[in-house]
Design an enzyme around this catalytic site. Structure first.
Site, mmCIF file in Angstrom:
data_model
loop_
_atom_site.group_PDB
_atom_site.id
_atom_site.type_symbol
_atom_site.label_atom_id
_atom_site.label_comp_id
_atom_site.label_asym_id
_atom_site.label_seq_id
_atom_site.Cartn_x
_atom_site.Cartn_y
_atom_site.Cartn_z
ATOM 1 N N GLU A 107 9.513 -0.208 -7.467
ATOM 2 C CA GLU A 107 8.382 -0.234 -8.399
ATOM 3 C C GLU A 107 7.589 1.055 -8.353
ATOM 4 O O GLU A 107 7.106 1.535 -9.390
ATOM 5 C CB GLU A 107 7.466 -1.426 -8.073
ATOM 6 C CG GLU A 107 6.374 -1.681 -9.114
ATOM 7 C CD GLU A 107 5.080 -0.911 -8.881
ATOM 8 O OE1 GLU A 107 4.220 -0.906 -9.785
ATOM 9 O OE2 GLU A 107 4.919 -0.303 -7.788
ATOM 10 N N GLU A 108 7.457 1.639 -7.162
ATOM 11 C CA GLU A 108 6.613 2.816 -7.010
ATOM 12 C C GLU A 108 7.208 4.070 -7.663
ATOM 13 O O GLU A 108 6.503 5.069 -7.825
ATOM 14 C CB GLU A 108 6.351 3.092 -5.523
ATOM 15 C CG GLU A 108 5.601 1.983 -4.788
ATOM 16 C CD GLU A 108 4.163 1.811 -5.234
ATOM 17 O OE1 GLU A 108 3.719 2.575 -6.119
ATOM 18 O OE2 GLU A 108 3.482 0.913 -4.712
ATOM 19 N N HIS A 131 6.617 -6.669 -5.960
ATOM 20 C CA HIS A 131 7.550 -5.670 -5.434
ATOM 21 C C HIS A 131 7.424 -5.511 -3.917
ATOM 22 O O HIS A 131 6.354 -5.702 -3.339
ATOM 23 C CB HIS A 131 7.399 -4.333 -6.162
ATOM 24 C CG HIS A 131 6.119 -3.586 -5.925
ATOM 25 N ND1 HIS A 131 5.967 -2.697 -4.894
ATOM 26 C CD2 HIS A 131 4.944 -3.571 -6.614
ATOM 27 C CE1 HIS A 131 4.760 -2.153 -4.944
ATOM 28 N NE2 HIS A 131 4.111 -2.671 -5.981
ATOM 29 N N HIS A 139 -2.597 2.697 -1.799
ATOM 30 C CA HIS A 139 -1.700 3.810 -1.479
ATOM 31 C C HIS A 139 -2.210 4.608 -0.282
ATOM 32 O O HIS A 139 -2.080 5.834 -0.234
ATOM 33 C CB HIS A 139 -1.481 4.716 -2.683
ATOM 34 C CG HIS A 139 -0.516 4.147 -3.675
ATOM 35 N ND1 HIS A 139 0.172 4.923 -4.586
ATOM 36 C CD2 HIS A 139 -0.098 2.877 -3.890
ATOM 37 C CE1 HIS A 139 0.958 4.154 -5.315
ATOM 38 N NE2 HIS A 139 0.800 2.906 -4.913
ATOM 39 N N ASP A 148 0.189 -3.227 -0.657
ATOM 40 C CA ASP A 148 0.707 -3.004 -2.003
ATOM 41 C C ASP A 148 2.214 -2.830 -1.872
ATOM 42 O O ASP A 148 2.697 -1.771 -1.489
ATOM 43 C CB ASP A 148 0.052 -1.753 -2.596
ATOM 44 C CG ASP A 148 0.623 -1.336 -3.940
ATOM 45 O OD1 ASP A 148 1.373 -2.114 -4.542
ATOM 46 O OD2 ASP A 148 0.325 -0.203 -4.367
ATOM 47 N N ASP A 181 0.666 -8.163 -8.751
ATOM 48 C CA ASP A 181 0.494 -6.876 -8.082
ATOM 49 C C ASP A 181 -0.955 -6.757 -7.632
ATOM 50 O O ASP A 181 -1.803 -7.589 -7.977
ATOM 51 C CB ASP A 181 0.881 -5.728 -9.019
ATOM 52 C CG ASP A 181 1.417 -4.505 -8.284
ATOM 53 O OD1 ASP A 181 1.020 -4.286 -7.125
ATOM 54 O OD2 ASP A 181 2.225 -3.773 -8.867
#
Length: 346
Positions: free
Chosen positions: A206-207, A65, A313, A174, A229
């Site tokens: 995706e998040e 992603h 994150h 990410d 991922d």
């Protein structure tokens, strides 16, 4: 391909979930040397395909992603921006962070914080709720209202930079680092014959929902897919069950939501090609696009491969560039002769 340069190009861009268009267009351009066709689909996914030229060939889809976590403006108070989160943002790390506000042109801001001199002792031990935080863009109320519409997204400022050795640090690793692994795998396969049509997807949202991968997979209708991922790297304060070592190679997902023969083939290809790997037990929801991709249409044979990453994150995510190389090598090895070998496995 210069992996460091490519990763820095992607990580320097702003593209939280639902606002990834510029990143997807850049991803398409990065794919063009390795595929026959590439474009952004109607849902915003960047999709490329390399056709093998065999009639009725099966389709393999590799996905990573492109979106990142972020913030979105909900209002202005005395020149300070109120906001909500896009994706899994930890409020503990927001005070004093530098942000890019995605206006045209972009402007910079900082999440306001009180200095320790004026804090009460009990306040120093608390996380400030999102509703109480504000972003300072250095403007008056009138200036901010004119320049920054409600609904404007914001992301952590910055691209990437090198730590000692092969370590890289930055925001949105990410999952843009994993999209770089797809590009590198396509480069490794560039001059090799394939017996499957190879699709590469940089998916969106995706998040927040995984919707991009679901829609993209439905449109491509692949026979097999691999969700690539990041996974949590080992840190001093990490859960003892987290055994993913930075620099230790890809983690291969093992569990009920991965197709068993694909998992086994990943492991066999890693061993046969002397690619270091780490098993990762995923007993339930994988937390990846693989969760939604596997049940698209009549179902898709699915594997999950992960790249170890520290401080997920956050704006200081850390990875090892050798892991990018090893994940790419594993994906390339898995792709070669897949059409010929799949009948013996499933």
């Amino acid at each position: 391909m210069d992996i460091r340069k490519t990763l820095d190009t992607l990580c320097s861009m702003a593209g939280p979930s639902g606002f990834e268009r510029a990143v997807a267009e850049q991803a398409v351009e990065l794919m063009r040397p390795y595929v026959d066709e590439a474009a952004v689909d109607r849902f915003g996914n960047a999709i490329g395909v390399r056709l093998c030229g065999r009639p009725g060939a099966k389709k393999l889809l590799l996905d990573a992603h492109l979106d990142e976590i972020g913030l979105i403006v909900t209002g202005v108070e005395e020149g300070f921006l109120r906001f909500r989160t896009i994706g899994g943002v930890d409020p503990r790390m927001l005070p004093d962070r530098e942000l890019t506000v995605m206006t045209q042109p972009p402007i910079l801001g900082v999440v306001a914080c009180l200095p320790p001199h004026v804090l009460q002792a009990e306040d120093m031990k608390k996380s400030i709720p999102i509703d109480d935080l504000r972003v300072d863009v250095g403007m008056s109320q009138e200036q901010a209202e004119a320049a920054i519409p409600i609904g404007t997204p914001m992301v952590f400022r910055g691209g990437s930079f090198a730590l000692d050795g092969d370590k890289l640090c930055g925001k949105s690793m990410d999952d843009r680092s994993c999209f770089v692994t797809l590009l590198r795998a396509a480069e490794l396969l560039k001059d090799k014959p394939l017996d499957v049509d190879l699709y590469i997807m940089g998916s969106t949202r995706e998040e927040v929902s995984g919707a991009g991968a679901k829609v993209g997979t439905y449109g491509i209708n692949p026979d097999f897919c691999v969700a690539v991922d990041v996974t949590h790297g080992k840190t001093p304060d990490a859960n003892l069950h987290r055994r993913s070592s930075i620099g230790g190679g890809p983690q291969i997902g093992i569990g009920p939501n991965m197709t068993r023969w694909m998992t086994q083939r990943m492991i066999e290809k890693a061993k046969a090609n002397a690619i270091p790997y780490q098993p990762e037990v995923m007993e339930g929801h994988t937390g990846t696009n693989g969760w939604g991709m596997q049940v698209t249409r009549e179902g898709v044979a699915t594997s999950v491969v992960s790249l170890p990453l520290k401080y997920m994150h956050s704006p200081i995510e850390v990875l090892d560039i050798q892991d990018i190389e090893h994940v790419a090598a594993l994906l390339a090895a898995f792709t070669e002769n897949l059409g010929k070998e799949v009948g013996k496995l499933c």
